[in-house]
Design a protein around this motif. Structure first.
Motif, PDB file in Angstrom:
ATOM      1  N   SER A 117      56.561  18.888  44.118  1.00 15.98           N
ATOM      2  CA  SER A 117      56.220  20.125  44.829  1.00 15.98           C
ATOM      3  C   SER A 117      56.917  21.351  44.258  1.00 15.98           C
ATOM      4  O   SER A 117      56.476  22.481  44.483  1.00 15.98           O
ATOM      5  N   THR A 118      57.994  21.142  43.510  1.00 15.60           N
ATOM      6  CA  THR A 118      58.713  22.285  42.935  1.00 15.60           C
ATOM      7  C   THR A 118      57.977  22.858  41.722  1.00 15.60           C
ATOM      8  O   THR A 118      58.260  23.980  41.306  1.00 15.60           O
ATOM      9  N   GLU A 119      57.105  22.048  41.131  1.00 17.78           N
ATOM     10  CA  GLU A 119      56.358  22.412  39.919  1.00 17.78           C
ATOM     11  C   GLU A 119      57.271  22.602  38.707  1.00 17.78           C
ATOM     12  O   GLU A 119      56.855  23.126  37.678  1.00 17.78           O
ATOM     13  N   GLN A 120      58.514  22.175  38.811  1.00 20.42           N
ATOM     14  CA  GLN A 120      59.493  22.423  37.746  1.00 20.42           C
ATOM     15  C   GLN A 120      59.995  21.161  37.058  1.00 20.42           C
ATOM     16  O   GLN A 120      60.789  21.244  36.119  1.00 20.42           O
ATOM     17  N   GLY A 121      59.571  19.996  37.497  1.00 18.54           N
ATOM     18  CA  GLY A 121      60.108  18.749  36.964  1.00 18.54           C
ATOM     19  C   GLY A 121      59.669  18.456  35.542  1.00 18.54           C
ATOM     20  O   GLY A 121      58.808  19.130  34.970  1.00 18.54           O
ATOM     21  N   ARG A 122      60.252  17.419  34.965  1.00 20.34           N
ATOM     22  CA  ARG A 122      59.982  17.067  33.576  1.00 20.34           C
ATOM     23  C   ARG A 122      58.739  16.191  33.426  1.00 20.34           C
ATOM     24  O   ARG A 122      58.202  16.067  32.337  1.00 20.34           O
ATOM     25  N   VAL A 123      58.278  15.577  34.514  1.00 23.85           N
ATOM     26  CA  VAL A 123      57.122  14.686  34.448  1.00 23.85           C
ATOM     27  C   VAL A 123      55.845  15.522  34.568  1.00 23.85           C
ATOM     28  O   VAL A 123      55.604  16.154  35.599  1.00 23.85           O
ATOM     29  N   MET A 124      55.045  15.519  33.515  1.00 20.11           N
ATOM     30  CA  MET A 124      53.905  16.430  33.442  1.00 20.11           C
ATOM     31  C   MET A 124      52.918  16.238  34.575  1.00 20.11           C
ATOM     32  O   MET A 124      52.535  17.190  35.263  1.00 20.11           O
ATOM     33  N   TRP A 125      52.472  15.000  34.800  1.00 17.14           N
ATOM     34  CA  TRP A 125      51.433  14.796  35.812  1.00 17.14           C
ATOM     35  C   TRP A 125      51.920  15.197  37.199  1.00 17.14           C
ATOM     36  O   TRP A 125      51.168  15.783  37.987  1.00 17.14           O
TER      37      TRP A 125
ATOM     38  N   ARG B 283      51.503  21.598  41.541  1.00 14.78           N
ATOM     39  CA  ARG B 283      50.904  22.929  41.489  1.00 14.78           C
ATOM     40  C   ARG B 283      49.560  22.944  42.216  1.00 14.78           C
ATOM     41  O   ARG B 283      49.243  23.902  42.936  1.00 14.78           O
ATOM     42  N   ALA B 284      48.778  21.884  42.036  1.00 18.20           N
ATOM     43  CA  ALA B 284      47.495  21.795  42.719  1.00 18.20           C
ATOM     44  C   ALA B 284      47.691  21.723  44.233  1.00 18.20           C
ATOM     45  O   ALA B 284      47.008  22.427  44.995  1.00 18.20           O
ATOM     46  N   GLU B 285      48.615  20.884  44.670  1.00 19.37           N
ATOM     47  CA  GLU B 285      48.889  20.782  46.106  1.00 19.37           C
ATOM     48  C   GLU B 285      49.266  22.132  46.692  1.00 19.37           C
ATOM     49  O   GLU B 285      48.738  22.554  47.732  1.00 19.37           O
ATOM     50  N   ASN B 286      50.192  22.824  46.054  1.00 19.95           N
ATOM     51  CA  ASN B 286      50.672  24.100  46.578  1.00 19.95           C
ATOM     52  C   ASN B 286      49.552  25.125  46.658  1.00 19.95           C
ATOM     53  O   ASN B 286      49.458  25.887  47.635  1.00 19.95           O
ATOM     54  N   ALA B 287      48.702  25.157  45.645  1.00 17.98           N
ATOM     55  CA  ALA B 287      47.593  26.111  45.651  1.00 17.98           C
ATOM     56  C   ALA B 287      46.593  25.782  46.758  1.00 17.98           C
ATOM     57  O   ALA B 287      46.104  26.672  47.458  1.00 17.98           O
ATOM     58  N   LEU B 288      46.290  24.513  46.929  1.00 20.93           N
ATOM     59  CA  LEU B 288      45.339  24.106  47.965  1.00 20.93           C
ATOM     60  C   LEU B 288      45.886  24.377  49.361  1.00 20.93           C
ATOM     61  O   LEU B 288      45.148  24.796  50.267  1.00 20.93           O
ATOM     62  N   LEU B 289      47.172  24.141  49.542  1.00 23.91           N
ATOM     63  CA  LEU B 289      47.781  24.399  50.856  1.00 23.91           C
ATOM     64  C   LEU B 289      47.762  25.883  51.211  1.00 23.91           C
ATOM     65  O   LEU B 289      47.858  26.247  52.380  1.00 23.91           O
ATOM     66  N   GLY B 290      47.623  26.736  50.207  1.00 20.21           N
ATOM     67  CA  GLY B 290      47.577  28.173  50.455  1.00 20.21           C
ATOM     68  C   GLY B 290      46.199  28.701  50.823  1.00 20.21           C
ATOM     69  O   GLY B 290      46.071  29.887  51.168  1.00 20.21           O
TER      70      GLY B 290
END
Length: 224
Positions: free
Chosen positions: A118-126, A132-139
């Motif tokens: 959820s932070t969109e900052q981690g090292r794991v790409m997927w 990022r998709a979750e956060n955008a959809l929740l908005g």
């Protein structure tokens, strides 16, 4: 209830479609995808639509629905981030932005995955892209939106993955699922439970917008 389903030919989508067609409270199911499911049912209508980033040509057919189950996804193995994001971020956002204009009272459910970032900052790409998709959809201003994060999913009722490597993995895993469920009940679910949980939250809501694997199973258990 009238439902739009994206990704109906994938493993999760097949399971969700099955539960929708079996549910007496579901009046109509519209599938949208680049290929047809090959199924026939009195409730089922399909739109084969090649460009899942642009819905202008079919907008008139997407109004009047109560829920959207977005189950479209792809394995990140061997993919560049931009290509993975096109499917996992851009496609769900394109669909959601169209649907929220046409159906503001809709409940939108997106299938993400356990360990999504959820932070969109981690090292794991997927995990970063799905976050990022979750956060955008929740908005987006839907009546309700939920992010489903299943972990290990057991395919049921003859459902199989389209991805060859996954089919092999699930074939190997099948005899182990009873042991995994006993040892790690919070991390194992089924295609059936995912579909039933989606229908449950459309009808009754859920206590939080991001639902982990254990939450999905709990919803089904509570529904009986």
């Amino acid at each position: 209830m009238k439902v739009i389903l994206f990704g109906a030919t994938g493993m999760v989508g097949q399971g969700v479609l099955r539960e929708c067609l079996l549910d007496d409270g579901v009046e109509r199911v519209l599938t949208v995808g680049r290929v047809a499911t090959g199924q026939q049912h009195a409730k089922l209508r399909e739109i084969v639509h090649k460009d899942l980033l642009d819905y202008a040509s079919i907008e008139g057919e997407l109004a009047g629905y109560d829920a959207c189950f977005f189950c479209l996804g792809v394995s990140s193995a061997g993919m560049k981030e931009a290509d993975y994001a096109r499917v996992t971020y851009e496609m769900p956002l394109a669909a959601a932005r169209t649907l929220v204009k046409l159906n503001p009272d809709m409940t939108f459910i997106y299938v993400s995955g356990a360990s999504t970032d959820s932070t969109e900052q981690g090292r794991v790409m997927w995990a970063r892209v799905k976050g990022r998709a979750e956060n955008a959809l929740l908005g987006l201003p839907f009546k309700a939106k939920y992010m489903f994060r299943p972990a290990a999913i057991q395919p049921m009722h003859g459902i199989v993955s389209k991805t060859r490597s996954y089919r092999i993995l699930y074939a190997v895993m099948t005899p182990l699922y009873p042991v995994l469920r006993a040892l790690f009940p919070k991390y194992v679910t089924t295609t059936e439970k995912v579909g039933r949980a989606m229908l449950h939250v459309v009808r009754h809501g859920a206590p939080k917008p991001v639902l982990e694997n254990a939450d999905i199973n709990a919803l089904v258990q509570a529904a009986g």
